[in-house]
Design a protein around this motif. Structure first.
Motif, PDB file in Angstrom:
ATOM      1  N   LYS A  49      49.520  89.714  30.210  1.00 49.99           N
ATOM      2  CA  LYS A  49      50.164  89.624  31.522  1.00 49.99           C
ATOM      3  C   LYS A  49      51.169  90.746  31.718  1.00 49.99           C
ATOM      4  O   LYS A  49      51.251  91.349  32.804  1.00 49.99           O
ATOM      5  CB  LYS A  49      50.851  88.265  31.663  1.00 49.99           C
ATOM      6  CG  LYS A  49      51.512  88.042  33.015  1.00 49.99           C
ATOM      7  CD  LYS A  49      52.158  86.663  33.088  1.00 49.99           C
ATOM      8  CE  LYS A  49      52.824  86.453  34.455  1.00 49.99           C
ATOM      9  NZ  LYS A  49      53.494  85.131  34.541  1.00 49.99           N
ATOM     10  N   ALA A  50      51.926  91.060  30.665  1.00 48.03           N
ATOM     11  CA  ALA A  50      52.926  92.128  30.760  1.00 48.03           C
ATOM     12  C   ALA A  50      52.261  93.469  31.065  1.00 48.03           C
ATOM     13  O   ALA A  50      52.762  94.254  31.878  1.00 48.03           O
ATOM     14  CB  ALA A  50      53.723  92.210  29.470  1.00 48.03           C
ATOM     15  N   VAL A  51      51.127  93.741  30.429  1.00 48.05           N
ATOM     16  CA  VAL A  51      50.432  95.010  30.662  1.00 48.05           C
ATOM     17  C   VAL A  51      49.846  95.057  32.073  1.00 48.05           C
ATOM     18  O   VAL A  51      49.845  96.107  32.716  1.00 48.05           O
ATOM     19  CB  VAL A  51      49.339  95.225  29.605  1.00 48.05           C
ATOM     20  CG1 VAL A  51      48.522  96.480  29.907  1.00 48.05           C
ATOM     21  CG2 VAL A  51      49.954  95.319  28.216  1.00 48.05           C
TER      22      VAL A  51
ATOM     23  N   PRO B 138      51.607  98.998  35.077  1.00 47.07           N
ATOM     24  CA  PRO B 138      52.032  99.575  36.361  1.00 47.07           C
ATOM     25  C   PRO B 138      53.445 100.146  36.349  1.00 47.07           C
ATOM     26  O   PRO B 138      53.785 101.004  37.171  1.00 47.07           O
ATOM     27  CB  PRO B 138      51.900  98.407  37.336  1.00 47.07           C
ATOM     28  CG  PRO B 138      51.822  97.176  36.491  1.00 47.07           C
ATOM     29  CD  PRO B 138      51.196  97.595  35.212  1.00 47.07           C
ATOM     30  N   ASN B 139      54.301  99.711  35.420  1.00 49.29           N
ATOM     31  CA  ASN B 139      55.670 100.247  35.331  1.00 49.29           C
ATOM     32  C   ASN B 139      55.793 101.368  34.302  1.00 49.29           C
ATOM     33  O   ASN B 139      56.906 101.812  33.990  1.00 49.29           O
ATOM     34  CB  ASN B 139      56.657  99.138  34.972  1.00 49.29           C
ATOM     35  CG  ASN B 139      56.818  98.128  36.090  1.00 49.29           C
ATOM     36  OD1 ASN B 139      56.348  98.353  37.210  1.00 49.29           O
ATOM     37  ND2 ASN B 139      57.476  97.018  35.795  1.00 49.29           N
TER      38      ASN B 139
ATOM     39  N   THR C 256      43.780 105.729  29.142  1.00 52.46           N
ATOM     40  CA  THR C 256      44.002 104.295  28.955  1.00 52.46           C
ATOM     41  C   THR C 256      42.805 103.630  28.301  1.00 52.46           C
ATOM     42  O   THR C 256      41.668 104.053  28.495  1.00 52.46           O
ATOM     43  CB  THR C 256      44.278 103.606  30.301  1.00 52.46           C
ATOM     44  OG1 THR C 256      44.521 102.210  30.085  1.00 52.46           O
ATOM     45  CG2 THR C 256      43.106 103.756  31.260  1.00 52.46           C
ATOM     46  N   TYR C 257      43.077 102.611  27.508  1.00 47.76           N
ATOM     47  CA  TYR C 257      42.027 101.752  26.946  1.00 47.76           C
ATOM     48  C   TYR C 257      42.224 100.313  27.418  1.00 47.76           C
ATOM     49  O   TYR C 257      41.574  99.402  26.921  1.00 47.76           O
ATOM     50  CB  TYR C 257      42.072 101.833  25.412  1.00 47.76           C
ATOM     51  CG  TYR C 257      40.844 101.326  24.699  1.00 47.76           C
ATOM     52  CD1 TYR C 257      39.563 101.738  25.060  1.00 47.76           C
ATOM     53  CD2 TYR C 257      40.958 100.439  23.629  1.00 47.76           C
ATOM     54  CE1 TYR C 257      38.437 101.275  24.398  1.00 47.76           C
ATOM     55  CE2 TYR C 257      39.843  99.970  22.945  1.00 47.76           C
ATOM     56  CZ  TYR C 257      38.582 100.394  23.338  1.00 47.76           C
ATOM     57  OH  TYR C 257      37.466  99.937  22.670  1.00 47.76           O
ATOM     58  N   VAL C 258      43.134 100.134  28.385  1.00 46.18           N
ATOM     59  CA  VAL C 258      43.417  98.785  28.879  1.00 46.18           C
ATOM     60  C   VAL C 258      43.180  98.662  30.381  1.00 46.18           C
ATOM     61  O   VAL C 258      43.288  97.575  30.937  1.00 46.18           O
ATOM     62  CB  VAL C 258      44.862  98.358  28.556  1.00 46.18           C
ATOM     63  CG1 VAL C 258      45.085  98.307  27.048  1.00 46.18           C
ATOM     64  CG2 VAL C 258      45.885  99.275  29.218  1.00 46.18           C
ATOM     65  N   GLY C 259      42.872  99.777  31.045  1.00 43.15           N
ATOM     66  CA  GLY C 259      42.586  99.711  32.470  1.00 43.15           C
ATOM     67  C   GLY C 259      43.799  99.722  33.365  1.00 43.15           C
ATOM     68  O   GLY C 259      43.753  99.212  34.487  1.00 43.15           O
TER      69      GLY C 259
ATOM     70  N   LYS D 193      57.233  94.922  27.121  1.00 46.33           N
ATOM     71  CA  LYS D 193      56.907  93.917  26.106  1.00 46.33           C
ATOM     72  C   LYS D 193      56.094  94.578  25.004  1.00 46.33           C
ATOM     73  O   LYS D 193      55.201  95.390  25.269  1.00 46.33           O
ATOM     74  CB  LYS D 193      56.112  92.768  26.720  1.00 46.33           C
ATOM     75  CG  LYS D 193      55.923  91.587  25.783  1.00 46.33           C
ATOM     76  CD  LYS D 193      55.317  90.402  26.519  1.00 46.33           C
ATOM     77  CE  LYS D 193      55.229  89.167  25.611  1.00 46.33           C
ATOM     78  NZ  LYS D 193      56.549  88.685  25.170  1.00 46.33           N
ATOM     79  N   HIS D 194      56.418  94.252  23.762  1.00 41.96           N
ATOM     80  CA  HIS D 194      55.610  94.715  22.637  1.00 41.96           C
ATOM     81  C   HIS D 194      54.261  93.992  22.671  1.00 41.96           C
ATOM     82  O   HIS D 194      54.205  92.768  22.857  1.00 41.96           O
ATOM     83  CB  HIS D 194      56.307  94.428  21.315  1.00 41.96           C
ATOM     84  CG  HIS D 194      57.462  95.324  21.029  1.00 41.96           C
ATOM     85  ND1 HIS D 194      58.668  95.214  21.687  1.00 41.96           N
ATOM     86  CD2 HIS D 194      57.595  96.362  20.155  1.00 41.96           C
ATOM     87  CE1 HIS D 194      59.504  96.136  21.232  1.00 41.96           C
ATOM     88  NE2 HIS D 194      58.885  96.843  20.294  1.00 41.96           N
TER      89      HIS D 194
END
Length: 814
Positions: free
Chosen positions: A475-477, A587-588, A627-630, A660-661
């Motif tokens: 969720k943080a990502v 996004p941040n 990116t590998y997370v989109g 967030k880690h």
């Protein structure tokens, strides 16, 4: 003895069942200039005392195919050679005494359907009917494989040797290899006590001697011997030769009828390494002392499982050495260090049931120069040089022997020989709550526990204890920003005036681009199969940075180095240890980094798929927008000595942006939602970029072409026989991992290559190839045309060729 030949095409070192099988299969492909050398007598190392089980169901699809072939070979070997083999097809039963183990067995039974291996899920009552000697009071279920059986390992080896001799191979016993000769680039032959033989290929099949022999020529083949025990009981009531082979995994035991007696063996969770000070020169058909005290608890469990043992007599208490590898997978194939040097060793006590398949694929591999199928899980090039360290091996094999019968939980982590390779910020991540996993020696944060907690895995086939933490990281990502430590990336530099030409021939994409441009590409073999999946960044007119996965560090370095033509001005250097990697994704991400960086990070000044050197903290770091997370994000390549300072700057500023880690489990979930491929699972050396939906990364018309181009042109003309599809379960409850069958109506159309719970999408997500019903060209993919089987139950799914998350890539290009 007969005189040694002066020259042979192939010299095989080691006369156990593996070496003899390779010799046999080489003659089957028409190679008769084959010599096998055995230091003492055939089978005299470990083959002679093998328990003789011939099971076919392994943890993966291709390993099961090899074991299935082995069973088929043994069934006809006696008729072919005239040599008795002692093979008997009595079937096997694997028992579960708890729900988790039963889940594993049912998932295995589902996997077996993919390649037509009959595996039946059975009740305790059915187990009792098949094997009346068994106490099933605590058994919850099991699986029955009618085509399994057992054989006499010595007789099988002699039959393979006879078949090899018939085909023209020459076998010399009492002929010790004293040296493997090479010219620094490839093997040239062997020296023995009785003379020398020049050879094009040398195959090391030396069992527990392999590590030292390979190390003597700079080849990494990590394995170590352990004590392995079994007991022969006589006078056991109720047994005859129809008794199936029994596996009582939860109590570490196996049972086999043996000429009127019952053989009881075990793979205990805490094994005893052996041979730490070397192996005696005269070791031949020898037993080792062992410890009855060590084995006694397992013996007591065996008596509870088979009560008739309480009244039976022990005819033989046996302990002999078996070699085990750090990851409990064999070592097969051509070494990265020397051309023409092949290894087939480290069979982890399943050599007999693997030998037929190993011999077949090794013969094809030697002939063709590439593996005949996706064999990455056992490819010797997966090994890292440090893994032949004796202390590391001694500690790891105490665990790896027992892993044969341990429950193969998803995400299960090794517990021994930890802390080998650590990121420069390892301790800081521990303080932040990281639960580290081990991968290729690296300690990598897989997930983060709550502040003040001690994060630790609680394994299950369902939602594990880190499920909610993983959801929060994802969720943080997706909504704010996440920090990933990806220092385990393998990183190479290719430099020189010919670097561009060399690399462009190897890459399917075009890397003749302006400095600062980052290219996603594959490296292909001549068949169009994907050998590597990575990024290439042009640093200057004469220098490139190549970034690939930690798992393939040795393999990919070897692949590129072997494709630098002689005389080319191009120098390849492994710089993996020189740089750590921190990825900032979400996004941040821009706002966070811009708050501590004087460089312009706007989309206009720093577009997607570009790389620049920027200032962060007191350091100059290479930032690559990829990116590998989109999501919007950067990978930061930081000189190792600057890692802690840069990390501290990012974390200090991060709170204001929701930093967030995040761990590798979140990375995997996020990439699955975006349908990003992972080499070794979703894409392999058997799959082409066209089949994998990666045609956008292939430049068919670039100047000079590339390795594999002709195969892709032909495939494009003929049409695709398989396509990689993303699947999302319609139910949020079941968990996908890998190897689950994909059903299209009443036929199995493929299987899941990788799976993970997709928190953003709300259910488990998987990637898998589908084929056409008539073995023809794959047509349109219907969204509701498929089901996925998990532990015997089929679940409806949504299928898509496009990513189910952000199919337009809008979020990564803002």
């Amino acid at each position: 003895m007969a005189e040694l030949p002066k020259k042979a095409k192939v010299v095989i070192v080691g006369g156990g069942v593996i070496g003899c099988s390779i010799a046999y299969h080489l003659t089957k492909i028409g190679w008769d200039d084959v010599v096998l050398l055995e230091r003492k007598q055939l089978t005299s190392g470990t083959t002679w005392h093998a328990a003789g089980l011939v099971g076919q169901l392994r943890p993966s699809i291709n390993m099961t195919k090899l074991a299935k072939y082995t069973g088929e070979l043994y069934r006809g070997l006696e008729a072919e050679t005239g040599q008795a083999t002692g093979y008997r097809q009595c079937g096997s039963i694997s028992m579960a005494t708890n729900a988790e183990r039963f889940e594993e067995l049912k998932r295995s039974a589902s996997m077996a359907k993919v390649f037509d291996l009959p595996v039946h899920v059975v009740t305790p009552q059915e187990i009792k009917e098949l094997a009346q000697i068994v106490n099933v009071d605590d058994v919850v279920g099991g699986i029955h494989i009618p085509s399994d059986g057992y054989a006499n390992a010595v007789d099988i080896t002699q039959a393979l040797a006879k078949g090899a001799r018939t085909g023209g191979a020459k076998i010399f016993e009492n002929t010790k290899v004293t040296k493997i000769r090479h010219n620094g680039e490839r093997v040239t032959g062997v020296d023995t006590e009785h003379g020398s033989i020049d050879a094009d290929y040398v195959v090391i099949c030396g069992g527990m001697w392999t590590r030292d022999l390979a190390a003597s020529i700079g080849v990494a083949a990590p394995l170590h011997a352990c004590e392995h025990y079994y007991v022969l009981f006589e006078g056991v009531e109720g047994i005859d030769n129809t008794l199936p082979v029994l596996r009582d995994y939860d109590y570490c035991g196996y049972y086999k009828y043996d000429a009127g007696k019952l053989l009881v063996g075990a793979f205990e969770p805490n094994a005893r390494p052996w041979g730490m000070d070397g192996i005696s020169e005269d070791f031949c058909f020898d037993e080792i002392a062992g410890s009855f005290e060590h084995f006694e608890p397992l013996l007591m469990d065996a008596m509870r499982r088979v009560p008739a043992l309480e009244k039976a007599g022990i005819q033989k208490f046996f302990c002999g050495p078996e070699s085990f590898t750090p990851d409990v997978r064999y070592h097969l194939g051509e070494s990265a260090e020397l051309k023409g040097c092949f290894v087939a060793a480290g069979l982890n006590s399943i050599g007999l049931q693997s030998a037929g398949g190993v011999g077949k694929v090794m013969a094809d591999w030697i002939r063709d120069g590439i593996p005949p199928a996706d064999l990455w899980t056992v490819d010797i090039r997966r090994n890292m040089p440090f893994q032949i360290n004796r202390k590391y091996l001694r500690e790891r094999v105490t665990e790896s022997l027992g892993l044969l019968y341990a429950t193969h939980y998803p995400f299960k982590q090794y517990e021994t020989a930890r802390g080998v390779r650590r990121s420069a910020i390892h301790d800081r991540l521990v303080a932040a709550g990281a639960c580290h996993g081990e991968a290729f020696g690296w300690e990598r944060p897989n997930w983060y526990g709550a502040p003040g907690s001690t994060p630790k895995y609680e394994y299950s086939y369902g939602r594990q204890n880190w499920f909610e933490a993983n959801a929060e990281e994802c969720k943080a990502v997706r909504e704010a920003v996440g920090l990933f430590d990806q220092s385990s990336f393998a990183k190479f530099r290719l430099e020189g005036r010919d670097a561009c030409a060399v690399l462009n021939r190897v890459c399917a994409n075009d890397v003749d681009v302006a400095p600062g441009k980052l290219i996603y590409t594959q490296w292909l073999n001549d068949k169009g199969g994907i050998e590597a999946d990575l990024t290439v960044t042009r640093l200057s007119q004469t220098a490139y940075l190549i970034v690939t996965g930690a798992e393939t560090e040795t393999k990919d370095f070897n692949w590129l180095s072997r494709h630098i033509p002689e005389g080319s001005h191009a120098i390849l250097t492994n710089v993996s240890s020189a740089m750590g990697v921190i990825s900032i994704m979400g996004p941040n991400a821009r706002a966070l980094l811009q708050s501590i960086c004087p460089n312009d990070l706007s989309h206009e000044a720093f577009p997607f798929a570009t790389s620049q050197e920027i200032e962060l903290g007191y350091a100059i770091v290479r930032a690559s927008r990829i990116t590998y997370v989109g999501e919007l994000g950067w990978e930061l390549y930081i000189p190792t000595e600057f890692m802690t300072g840069v990390y501290d700057e990012i974390v200090a500023a991060g709170a204001a942006f929701g930093l967030k880690h995040c761990g590798y489990h979140a990375l995997n979930a996020l990439r699955m939602e975006k349908a990003y491929r992972h080499w070794g699972h979703d894409i392999t050396d058997e799959d082409t970029p066209l089949e994998a939906g990666l045609g956008f990364a292939v430049k068919m018309d670039k100047t000079g072409g590339f390795i594999g181009r002709e195969a892709l042109v032909k495939q494009k003309e003929e049409g695709l026989k398989q396509k990689l599809v993303q699947f999302l379960l319609k139910s949020p409850e079941p968990m996908l991992y890998h190897n689950e069958p994909i059903w299209q109506g009443d036929r199995i159309a493929g299987y899941i290559r990788s799976g993970m719970y997709a928190h953003t999408l709300g259910a488990s997500c998987g990637l898998g190839y589908v084929t056409a019903a008539d073995d023809g060209v794959v047509g349109p993919i219907g969204a509701d045309d498929y089901e996925i089987e998990i532990a015997g139950v089929r679940y409806p799914v949504t299928a898509s060729l496009k990513p189910l998350y952000d199919p337009s890539n809008a979020r990564i290009k803002i």
